[in-house]
Design a protein around this motif. Sequence first.
Motif, PDB file in Angstrom:
ATOM      1  N   LEU A 140     -21.261   7.100  -9.839  1.00 26.01           N
ATOM      2  CA  LEU A 140     -20.853   8.454 -10.246  1.00 26.01           C
ATOM      3  C   LEU A 140     -19.903   8.471 -11.443  1.00 26.01           C
ATOM      4  N   GLY A 141     -19.437   7.328 -11.837  1.00 23.62           N
ATOM      5  CA  GLY A 141     -18.562   7.253 -13.011  1.00 23.62           C
ATOM      6  C   GLY A 141     -17.097   7.088 -12.638  1.00 23.62           C
ATOM      7  N   HIS A 142     -16.355   6.569 -13.598  1.00 19.91           N
ATOM      8  CA  HIS A 142     -14.947   6.241 -13.397  1.00 19.91           C
ATOM      9  C   HIS A 142     -14.097   7.495 -13.154  1.00 19.91           C
ATOM     10  N   ASP A 143     -14.478   8.611 -13.826  1.00 20.72           N
ATOM     11  CA  ASP A 143     -13.690   9.846 -13.659  1.00 20.72           C
ATOM     12  C   ASP A 143     -13.777  10.354 -12.224  1.00 20.72           C
ATOM     13  N   VAL A 144     -14.967  10.276 -11.645  1.00 19.19           N
ATOM     14  CA  VAL A 144     -15.124  10.685 -10.242  1.00 19.19           C
ATOM     15  C   VAL A 144     -14.320   9.739  -9.356  1.00 19.19           C
ATOM     16  N   GLY A 145     -14.385   8.449  -9.689  1.00 17.13           N
ATOM     17  CA  GLY A 145     -13.581   7.461  -8.950  1.00 17.13           C
ATOM     18  C   GLY A 145     -12.108   7.830  -8.986  1.00 17.13           C
ATOM     19  N   ASP A 146     -11.640   8.219 -10.162  1.00 21.91           N
ATOM     20  CA  ASP A 146     -10.227   8.627 -10.293  1.00 21.91           C
ATOM     21  C   ASP A 146      -9.923   9.827  -9.398  1.00 21.91           C
ATOM     22  N   ASP A 147     -10.822  10.812  -9.401  1.00 23.39           N
ATOM     23  CA  ASP A 147     -10.613  12.011  -8.565  1.00 23.39           C
ATOM     24  C   ASP A 147     -10.579  11.661  -7.078  1.00 23.39           C
ATOM     25  N   VAL A 148     -11.433  10.726  -6.704  1.00 20.73           N
ATOM     26  CA  VAL A 148     -11.469  10.302  -5.296  1.00 20.73           C
ATOM     27  C   VAL A 148     -10.138   9.647  -4.915  1.00 20.73           C
ATOM     28  N   LEU A 149      -9.628   8.831  -5.833  1.00 19.96           N
ATOM     29  CA  LEU A 149      -8.329   8.177  -5.561  1.00 19.96           C
ATOM     30  C   LEU A 149      -7.233   9.230  -5.384  1.00 19.96           C
ATOM     31  N   LYS A 150      -7.281  10.272  -6.228  1.00 20.85           N
ATOM     32  CA  LYS A 150      -6.272  11.350  -6.118  1.00 20.85           C
ATOM     33  C   LYS A 150      -6.417  12.062  -4.777  1.00 20.85           C
ATOM     34  N   MET A 151      -7.656  12.304  -4.381  1.00 19.20           N
ATOM     35  CA  MET A 151      -7.895  13.011  -3.123  1.00 19.20           C
ATOM     36  C   MET A 151      -7.367  12.188  -1.935  1.00 19.20           C
TER      37      MET A 151
END
Length: 262
Positions: A140-151
Amino acid sequence: MKIPIEKQIKQYYEKDFSNFASNLLIRIKVTHIAVIFLLIINAAFFTSESTSIIVQLIIAILIGIHDYDDNNLKKALTKNTLQAIKLNKVATKDHLTQIPNRRYFFNMGEKAFQLAIRDKTECTVLFIDLDHFKKVNDQLGHDVGDDVLKMVAGALESAIRISDILARLGGEEFAILLPNTDLSGANTLSESIRKLVEKTPYNHQGNEIFITVSIGVAKRDKSDLSLKDTLKRADLALYQAKYSGRNRTMTEAEIHSVNKAS
Ligand SMILES: Nc1nc2c(ncn2[C@@H]2O[C@H](COP(=O)(O)OP(=O)(O)OP(=O)(O)O)[C@@H](O)[C@H]2O)c(=O)[nH]1
């Protein structure tokens, strides 16, 4: 040349020490003398816990009144001191998730850990790692990964007490130090975190993505000299949680029983 952030903070304090000291002197007013007086009385005459709490409440109220009288605590601090505090906050916060970072964990966590050794109280550590997170990034891409980490960071923050010390250690790894908590209490919290993450989907372009975490739990052992010793065992328990299929909590006590059985 870029000066490291901790050096900048040190320089601020050194440069502004006289200013900082004079601010401290300004703040030694009558109420502070009263506080010191009460502290002495508290230490000298009262041994029962409830009396001590009442005295500490009075102290807190007095300090509150004092700060209110000062109108604004910030006024009592110099611009440089405030800047130093801001720099310190930046240095101890994870830039992505906005929760404390590794430096904060080992700094504040070690203090809490040493306090637990001194007071002979229980203290436990949770080592949390996202499952198959590489897939999230890859698919899904690094940006989605970042959002998941924030969540996930938000979920962890919502689950803990104010006295617990949470941090992102790096990558997809988080840790929580739980003062005054035994292994069974830590296991209960760990399971509630695991279930919370499991049932909270990340919404990606209308699609729900379910994330899970594995958690290793260890308690302070008498032979542990520092937080790192306990964290190491929590990491071993985490490894077992991953090995046993992920999306689970594994306590160090369970590892021992698994090892004995095999
Ligand atoms: N998006 C994002 N990814 C990160 C960050 N830090 C680390 N990662 C990624 O986290 C992934 C971790 O992968 P692995 O160590 O293989 O772990 P995993 O895929 O979660 O597998 P298991 O832990 O075994 O369940 C790697 O793809 C890293 O690039 C970050 O700040 N943002």
